[in-house]
Design a protein around this motif. Structure first.
Motif, PDB file in Angstrom:
ATOM      1  N   VAL A 197       0.854  -1.298   0.151  1.00 44.29           N
ATOM      2  CA  VAL A 197      -0.135  -0.039   0.116  1.00 44.29           C
ATOM      3  C   VAL A 197       0.816   1.165   0.004  1.00 44.29           C
ATOM      4  O   VAL A 197       0.356   2.191   0.307  1.00 44.29           O
ATOM      5  CB  VAL A 197      -0.958   0.057   1.054  1.00 44.29           C
ATOM      6  N   SER A 211      -0.487   4.586  -1.636  1.00 45.02           N
ATOM      7  CA  SER A 211      -1.673   5.208  -1.129  1.00 45.02           C
ATOM      8  C   SER A 211      -1.345   5.468   0.478  1.00 45.02           C
ATOM      9  O   SER A 211      -2.179   5.974   1.132  1.00 45.02           O
ATOM     10  CB  SER A 211      -2.924   4.465  -1.257  1.00 45.02           C
ATOM     11  N   ALA A 267      -3.858   8.199   2.441  1.00 44.93           N
ATOM     12  CA  ALA A 267      -4.717   7.381   3.128  1.00 44.93           C
ATOM     13  C   ALA A 267      -5.041   7.741   4.730  1.00 44.93           C
ATOM     14  O   ALA A 267      -5.759   7.815   5.414  1.00 44.93           O
ATOM     15  CB  ALA A 267      -4.987   5.793   2.877  1.00 44.93           C
ATOM     16  N   HIS A 320     -15.138   5.886   0.733  1.00 42.02           N
ATOM     17  CA  HIS A 320     -13.676   5.570   0.065  1.00 42.02           C
ATOM     18  C   HIS A 320     -12.551   5.924   0.928  1.00 42.02           C
ATOM     19  O   HIS A 320     -11.621   5.053   0.744  1.00 42.02           O
ATOM     20  CB  HIS A 320     -13.628   6.341  -1.392  1.00 42.02           C
ATOM     21  N   GLU A 321     -12.350   7.092   1.406  1.00 42.95           N
ATOM     22  CA  GLU A 321     -11.357   7.345   2.357  1.00 42.95           C
ATOM     23  C   GLU A 321     -11.295   6.524   3.430  1.00 42.95           C
ATOM     24  O   GLU A 321      -9.998   6.049   3.832  1.00 42.95           O
ATOM     25  CB  GLU A 321     -11.665   8.749   2.937  1.00 42.95           C
ATOM     26  N   ARG A 378     -12.463   3.114   3.346  1.00 39.24           N
ATOM     27  CA  ARG A 378     -11.827   1.911   3.032  1.00 39.24           C
ATOM     28  C   ARG A 378     -10.181   1.950   2.753  1.00 39.24           C
ATOM     29  O   ARG A 378      -9.470   1.215   3.066  1.00 39.24           O
ATOM     30  CB  ARG A 378     -12.601   1.580   1.752  1.00 39.24           C
ATOM     31  N   ALA A 379      -9.760   3.059   2.261  1.00 37.79           N
ATOM     32  CA  ALA A 379      -8.218   3.472   1.949  1.00 37.79           C
ATOM     33  C   ALA A 379      -7.392   3.563   3.149  1.00 37.79           C
ATOM     34  O   ALA A 379      -6.562   2.730   3.221  1.00 37.79           O
ATOM     35  CB  ALA A 379      -8.126   4.660   1.063  1.00 37.79           C
ATOM     36  N   THR A 397      -4.459   0.352   5.100  1.00 36.67           N
ATOM     37  CA  THR A 397      -3.076   0.375   5.434  1.00 36.67           C
ATOM     38  C   THR A 397      -2.915  -0.156   6.766  1.00 36.67           C
ATOM     39  O   THR A 397      -1.826  -0.177   7.139  1.00 36.67           O
ATOM     40  CB  THR A 397      -2.860   2.043   5.620  1.00 36.67           C
TER      41      THR A 397
END
Length: 249
Positions: free
Chosen positions: A10, A13, A17, A199-200, A202-203, A207
């Protein structure tokens, strides 16, 4: 220090994230002489520079140790003023009395403490400082529908996979003091909040090393999407400040 495979996966991102640490954390570190102009800092597990960039901005000379090559490459681009060492901290040669402070931002729980605490003590000057902090994602004292959904997802795991008291994140003060090389100066807890969309979230959860199941990430995203508007998340950043006992002996 850690198996970096998950974090490397990851790396692209990771920095975007994860929300930044609260500014009061860095203000406190500066007030207690941990960071600041001319301070020589050893940073353990620097990731892609989430904390490093603020340490550098406040004038510190940072040697940032990061075992993941992908994360380290991003760290170099984010903080070109820092010196980046691509290695586990356990494998780094640390000259005696070469640093004023050691810092670890959400990384010390991966370190072999019995091996490293005496070595970190030697790398510091007498009465050198060590600051260890991490953010608790989900203040257990605050109930929200989203956090209830997260608890239900975690409850479906086997008991050995369930986290312990979130407001006492590892390593504990007892673990950091166990070898006798460091003694606690003070601990702080700072509650704060942030609004994130599905979405934020999940991102962010992707991590976390204990959230690798795609089905769980789908469930987190669905739980967030079910809320009206964005989700207000309540977090707590915990800081332990310790001092080397070398000057006492």
């Amino acid at each position: 220090m850690r198996d970096g495979n998950h974090f490397e996966s990851v790396a692209a991102s990771y920095g975007s994230a994860r929300p930044p640490y609260p500014s009061v954390l860095y203000d406190t570190l500066a007030q207690h002489g941990v960071i600041g102009a001319g301070r020589r800092i050893l940073e353990i597990g620097a990731g892609s520079g989430e904390a490093t960039k603020e340490l550098v901005r406040r004038g510190s000379a940072v040697v940032a140790v990061e075992p993941g090559p992908g994360l380290a490459a991003r760290l170099r681009r984010t903080c070109p003023e820092s010196s980046v060492v691509v290695s586990r901290i356990e494998d780094v040669d640390l000259p005696a009395r070469s640093f004023d402070s050691v810092v670890a931002a959400t990384s010390m729980h991966w370190v072999d403490l019995p091996t490293m605490l005496p070595r970190l003590d030697r790398a510091l000057g007498p009465s050198g400082l060590m600051a260890v902090w991490r953010t608790v994602y989900g203040d257990p004292r605050v109930w929200t529908p989203f956090r209830q959904a997260v608890r239900e997802i975690v409850a479906r795991r086997s008991p050995s996979d369930r986290p312990h008291d979130p407001l006492d994140p590892r390593p504990s003060v007892e673990e950091l003091e166990a070898m006798g090389n460091f003694r606690l100066v003070r601990s702080w807890q700072w509650p704060w909040q942030i609004d994130l969309d599905a979405h934020e979230l999940r991102a962010l959860f992707a991590t976390f090393s204990d959230w690798q199941d795609p089905g769980e990430l789908d469930a987190v995203q669905a739980a967030a999407a079910a809320q009206p508007g964005s989700v207000t998340e309540h977090y707590v950043t915990v800081l332990h400040l310790l001092r080397s006992t070398t000057g006492d002996r």
